[in-house]
Design a protein around this motif. Structure first.
Motif, PDB file in Angstrom:
ATOM      1  N   ALA A 157       0.864  -1.223  -0.033  1.00 49.50           N
ATOM      2  CA  ALA A 157      -0.182   0.000  -0.032  1.00 49.50           C
ATOM      3  C   ALA A 157       0.854   1.271   0.002  1.00 49.50           C
ATOM      4  O   ALA A 157       2.046   1.158   0.564  1.00 49.50           O
ATOM      5  CB  ALA A 157      -0.936  -0.059   1.069  1.00 49.50           C
ATOM      6  N   THR A 200      -4.028  -0.518  -2.011  1.00 50.62           N
ATOM      7  CA  THR A 200      -4.932   0.873  -1.997  1.00 50.62           C
ATOM      8  C   THR A 200      -3.755   1.870  -1.987  1.00 50.62           C
ATOM      9  O   THR A 200      -2.733   1.823  -1.630  1.00 50.62           O
ATOM     10  CB  THR A 200      -5.491   0.691  -0.705  1.00 50.62           C
ATOM     11  OG1 THR A 200      -6.571   1.886  -0.688  1.00 50.62           O
ATOM     12  CG2 THR A 200      -4.787   0.684   0.636  1.00 50.62           C
ATOM     13  N   TYR A 202      -3.771   4.545   0.600  1.00 51.76           N
ATOM     14  CA  TYR A 202      -4.523   4.976   1.909  1.00 51.76           C
ATOM     15  C   TYR A 202      -4.465   6.580   2.382  1.00 51.76           C
ATOM     16  O   TYR A 202      -3.655   7.182   1.841  1.00 51.76           O
ATOM     17  CB  TYR A 202      -4.003   4.013   3.010  1.00 51.76           C
ATOM     18  CG  TYR A 202      -2.553   4.532   3.240  1.00 51.76           C
ATOM     19  CD1 TYR A 202      -2.333   5.580   4.610  1.00 51.76           C
ATOM     20  CD2 TYR A 202      -1.451   3.938   3.080  1.00 51.76           C
ATOM     21  CE1 TYR A 202      -1.231   5.763   5.005  1.00 51.76           C
ATOM     22  CE2 TYR A 202      -0.053   4.470   3.490  1.00 51.76           C
ATOM     23  CZ  TYR A 202      -0.294   5.216   4.607  1.00 51.76           C
ATOM     24  OH  TYR A 202       1.349   5.652   5.025  1.00 51.76           O
TER      25      TYR A 202
END
Length: 339
Positions: A157, A200, A202
């Motif tokens: 991430a 992702t 974040y």
């Protein structure tokens, strides 16, 4: 006569009480750990100053907007925020330079915290390092470039460009990839090429912590202030020491221009920056000290950005560079990464 004396004494006490009630300092702070800060910082100061602290919280955009909207008649006396957000307010003429002679602990601060945005418009009160947290049983992280490598493909991430950690990650990833300059164009392009491999982008450290505790993510850039979310877990998380070094940032305190409450604000600044208070806050793991005189145990230091060697080694982005390049970074990010 006794009645008159009693009445006079009562009026005097009432006046003193009214004066104490009139001593009010409005501060704007991060939302993080406010119950703990109340016990460690706000309540003790109120007892010393015989005043009232009005504490306002919110995200940086909201808090900055409130200061700007009330520039003619400030409703916030003092604020704490990132160095680049403070510089943005200073450039708009919303801050007043600090008279550091009214802050006795100023000389005890690390040099980089004494005038972090220039013209004595702010003073640093806390540092944070940023590195990569990873699952040491599953992968080894030696470089920031490892974030785009096949060994973490589909389980990595990265922070969103609009968050605090976004530009810092671009800065260090660019170093690792051999990219020069602060436009970060090549670095953003490299992320865009690998975007399908990234779980992702974040926005909050709490979101990232959940993904890592669920074992969906095994490596990600993290600010040291969030390390406790991982260090206390039952999984083997490790804080990386990449060959390019660690990056980081500084939070600063500032005073709004023409607030009329300067003396009380200086008193609170000094209290917050004092060795005693900074030590107490550090021992509670609420913040990493900017006061160089603070000494904590090795166990406490493990959770903080602590000590001259680490602080002086941080590859921090210049606040002006963040402000000057942010729009271009976001534009290219939206084009190459989001779309």
């Amino acid at each position: 006569m006794k009645y008159l004396l009693a009445l006079s004494a009562a009026l005097c006490l009432t006046t003193v009480g009214a004066q104490a009630a009139d001593k009010k300092l409005t501060i704007s702070v991060y939302s993080f750990a406010q119950d703990a800060f109340k016990k460690a910082l706000y309540d003790p100061f109120e007892k010393i100053c015989d005043c009232e602290l009005v504490v306002e919280t919110g995200n940086s955009v909201e808090r900055m907007a409130k200061i700007e909207a009330n520039a003619a008649n400030p409703v916030v006396d003092m604020a704490v925020m990132s160095s680049h957000d403070a510089l943005a307010l200073a450039r708009k003429g919303l801050l007043q330079p600090l008279d550091v002679s009214k802050i006795p602990s100023y000389g005890d601060l690390y040099k980089s915290a004494q005038d972090p945005i220039g013209d004595k418009m702010a003073v640093g009160y806390g540092f944070y390092a940023t590195s990569i947290v990873y699952r040491s049983d599953l992968v080894t992280i030696d470089s920031w470039a490892d974030l785009l490598s096949d060994k973490v493909k589909g389980r990595v991430a990265l922070p969103n460009i609009t968050g605090t950690q976004g530009p810092l990650t671009l800065h260090m990833l660019g170093k690792a990839l051999g990219h020069e300059g602060l436009d970060f164009a090549n670095t953003i392009d490299a992320i865009g090429e690998k975007k399908d491999d990234i779980v992702t982008f974040y926005g909050r450290s709490s979101q990232l912590a959940q993904l890592m505790l669920q074992e969906e993510v095994i490596a990600a850039p993290v600010g040291r202030f969030a390390w406790s979310r991982f260090s206390g877990a039952n999984l083997p998380f490790k804080w990386a020491e990449p060959k390019e070094g660690q990056t980081g940032g500084m939070n600063v305190m500032l005073m709004t221009k023409g607030n009329g409450n300067e003396e009380l604000a200086y008193q609170f600044m000094e209290y917050w920056l004092s060795k005693e208070t900074q030590t107490r806050i550090a021992e509670l793991k609420l913040d990493s000290p900017a006061n160089s005189k603070v000494v904590v145990s090795d166990e406490i230091a493990e959770s903080l950005t602590y000590g001259a060697d680490l602080i002086n080694s941080l590859n921090m982005l210049d606040p002006g560079a963040i402000i000057d390049n942010r729009d271009a970074w976001v534009g290219r990010w939206n084009e190459k990464v989001v779309n």
